[in-house]
Enzyme design. Structure first.
Site, mmCIF file in Angstrom:
data_model
loop_
_atom_site.group_PDB
_atom_site.id
_atom_site.type_symbol
_atom_site.label_atom_id
_atom_site.label_comp_id
_atom_site.label_asym_id
_atom_site.label_seq_id
_atom_site.Cartn_x
_atom_site.Cartn_y
_atom_site.Cartn_z
ATOM 1 N N ARG A 74 11.097 -5.079 22.959
ATOM 2 C CA ARG A 74 12.419 -6.013 23.431
ATOM 3 C C ARG A 74 12.430 -5.788 24.556
ATOM 4 N NH1 ARG A 74 16.599 -3.572 19.752
ATOM 5 N NH2 ARG A 74 15.527 -1.849 19.864
ATOM 6 N N CYS B 238 15.209 0.391 24.926
ATOM 7 C CA CYS B 238 14.548 -0.144 23.866
ATOM 8 C C CYS B 238 14.687 1.193 22.798
ATOM 9 C CB CYS B 238 14.070 -1.485 22.908
ATOM 10 S SG CYS B 238 12.589 -0.666 23.360
ATOM 11 N N ASP C 186 15.606 -5.599 16.982
ATOM 12 C CA ASP C 186 14.625 -4.798 16.482
ATOM 13 C C ASP C 186 13.648 -5.811 15.933
ATOM 14 O OD1 ASP C 186 11.935 -3.857 17.001
ATOM 15 O OD2 ASP C 186 12.938 -1.335 17.223
#
Length: 144
Positions: free
Chosen positions: A14, A8, A114
């Protein structure tokens, strides 16, 4: 054994959660690492809201320390799983020809949003989405 690398932006929300979720779901059949495109959270723990979301799903994210993506990490992996299209585009630009065929989205055709800068619900939703995607990469089709 499959070797998965989740990526990420910062390795702060994440991809660290995907690492623990895939590790638990895949068991000894997979080895999972995570990394971020930027080094802002290098050697730092995961986002506290993601740690809490992970805990609610039975995962311990407290040992995590952020890592920035490296060529060695990409060479190591069998599959490099980007959490969103923007991360995938950047990975394509930096990965080199030998790793290009390894690249893909964590959820084919769909971004994992996100949650940075958002509330607890966004982190919980993100974690649930990542957890649901674990079966795609571990070969495990049993219910969560």
């Amino acid at each position: 054994m499959r070797k998965l690398l989740t990526v990420c932006l910062g390795n702060y929300c994440r991809s660290p959660f995907a690492q623990v979720a895939l590790t638990r779901r895949g068991g000894p059949a997979v080895t999972v690492r995570s990394a971020g495109l930027i080094g802002k959270w290098q050697d730092q723990p995961a986002n506290p809201a993601m740690i809490a979301a992970a805990r609610r799903l039975g995962h311990d994210l407290t040992p995590h320390r952020g890592q920035q993506i490296t060529a060695d990490a990409m060479d190591w992996a069998d599959s490099i799983l980007a959490m969103d299209e923007a991360v995938l585009v950047t990975l394509r630009a930096i990965c080199g020809a030998r790793n290009e065929q390894k690249l893909g989205l964590y959820l084919p055709g769909r971004d994992v949003p996100d949650p940075m800068g958002q509330g607890e619900a966004a982190f919980n939703d993100c974690a649930v989405l990542i957890e649901a995607g674990t079966a795609l990469h571990t070969g495990m089709r049993r219910p969560l």
